[in-house]
Enzyme design. Structure first.
Site, mmCIF file in Angstrom:
data_model
loop_
_atom_site.group_PDB
_atom_site.id
_atom_site.type_symbol
_atom_site.label_atom_id
_atom_site.label_comp_id
_atom_site.label_asym_id
_atom_site.label_seq_id
_atom_site.Cartn_x
_atom_site.Cartn_y
_atom_site.Cartn_z
ATOM 1 N N ASP A 176 43.733 37.513 44.617
ATOM 2 C CA ASP A 176 43.528 36.366 43.738
ATOM 3 C C ASP A 176 44.802 36.211 42.910
ATOM 4 O O ASP A 176 45.369 37.200 42.435
ATOM 5 C CB ASP A 176 42.373 36.626 42.767
ATOM 6 C CG ASP A 176 41.009 36.610 43.432
ATOM 7 O OD1 ASP A 176 40.937 36.500 44.668
ATOM 8 O OD2 ASP A 176 40.000 36.713 42.697
ATOM 9 N N HIS A 188 44.547 43.165 49.219
ATOM 10 C CA HIS A 188 43.985 43.369 50.548
ATOM 11 C C HIS A 188 45.006 43.013 51.634
ATOM 12 O O HIS A 188 46.062 42.460 51.341
ATOM 13 C CB HIS A 188 42.720 42.519 50.694
ATOM 14 C CG HIS A 188 41.659 42.842 49.677
ATOM 15 N ND1 HIS A 188 40.485 43.473 49.988
ATOM 16 C CD2 HIS A 188 41.606 42.622 48.324
ATOM 17 C CE1 HIS A 188 39.753 43.641 48.896
ATOM 18 N NE2 HIS A 188 40.413 43.120 47.868
ATOM 19 N N SER A 197 50.480 41.582 37.461
ATOM 20 C CA SER A 197 51.165 42.204 38.584
ATOM 21 C C SER A 197 51.491 41.156 39.636
ATOM 22 O O SER A 197 51.085 40.002 39.524
ATOM 23 C CB SER A 197 50.293 43.304 39.195
ATOM 24 O OG SER A 197 49.738 44.121 38.187
#
Length: 306
Positions: free
Chosen positions: A117, A173, A260
């Site tokens: 996201d 992911h 991040s």
């Protein structure tokens, strides 16, 4: 450079929105005020401050922050496996796992999925020496990798920059199926990776702590997956097993507290970047994406050699 609010495009609605940035006034002081340079260089970018703050976010006492943080940033806790009272620290909340099917993974073989996201920006052709943003700092692949062979490999390829704000889900992911290498870590500074900071110095990505791994994709050429540390990020945790075959959407790891960035670098190949992401990036705007959504697709014919 003038300090400007961070605008981005909501992919679902097409609307231009303004990001609510935690600590925005402090970022303005550090990166846009000449008096902010001294504390930035002497204190804020240093590892010990981020580690110290990370330990604070690991304490039981830090749980007190969670309810107000959830409310202020309208975080959807219905997606979370744990609920507010179940967390043992703020970092436990920050690295929360989501319920199965909370994110829809685009499972088409030809599609490269977002690993996280966040807000994505794409650079269509990343040369060995790329000047970016108005100030024109030089970003070099050799500095980024500290490896000339990798720099040569990804020269003229595509660079997706997925920026995770502190309010985002902070697990990342795999963007495609394939065999994953071991992760290599390069130690570095802990500058903020907020757009406010990157506008001032795009070389942050060459200076911050970062981890690299290679996804030997089943359907694309090799994909470099890089995780970038930042101010107040207590750590980058890889949860995958190296040299195993992974599936698109499988968890790769997570960031502890802080904003991040995950960077995907694609080798030069027939590839079509999704039109909305490409258009917005050309206009200097990021696009809000969710893990599993399409970033683009290969133009390679099935069965054709990679």
């Amino acid at each position: 450079m003038e300090f400007k609010q961070i605008k981005y495009i909501d992919r679902k609605t097409g609307n231009t929105l303004i990001e609510n940035v935690p600590g925005e006034k402090f970022l303005k002081f550090l990166y846009y005020n000449p008096f902010g340079k001294l504390p930035l260089e002497l204190l804020v970018k240093r590892k010990f401050l981020s580690v110290l703050y990370g330990k604070k976010m690991d304490s039981k006492n830090s749980c007190k922050i969670i309810p107000d943080f959830v409310k202020e940033h309208s975080i959807n806790m219905d997606e979370s496996i744990k609920q507010i009272d179940d967390f043992t620290s703020f970092n436990d909340f920050f690295t929360r796992e989501l319920k199965p099917n909370s994110r829809k993974i685009d499972q088409r073989d030809s599609v490269l999925a977002s690993p996280a996201d966040g807000k994505v920006f794409v650079i269509e052709n990343i040369s060995e020496n790329t000047k970016f943003f108005a100030k024109g700092e030089e970003f070099t692949l050799t500095d980024f990798f500290r490896n000339k062979n990798f720099a040569k490999k990804y020269k003229n390829g595509i660079m997706f920059i997925i920026r995770l704000a502190p309010v985002d889900y902070h697990r990342y992911h795999f963007p495609a199926d394939g065999m994953i290498s071991k992760s290599k870590t390069i130690e570095g500074a802990y500058y903020s990776v907020s757009t406010h900071a990157v506008r001032q110095n795009f070389r942050i990505f060459c200076e911050n702590k970062r981890s690299f791994s290679t996804l030997f994709s089943d359907f694309f050429k090799d994909i470099c997956i890089a995780e970038i540390g930042a101010t107040m990020v207590g750590g980058i945790k890889q949860t995958y097993i190296p040299y195993t075959h992974v599936k698109k959407g499988d968890e790769k790891g997570y960031f502890f507290f802080g904003g991040s960035t995950v960077i995907l670098l694609l080798e030069k190949q027939p590839f079509k970047i999704d039109e909305d992401i490409l258009k917005n990036s050309r206009n200097g705007l990021e696009t809000k994406v969710y893990m599993g959504e399409s970033l683009g697709s290969t133009l390679r014919v099935r069965g054709e050699k990679i």
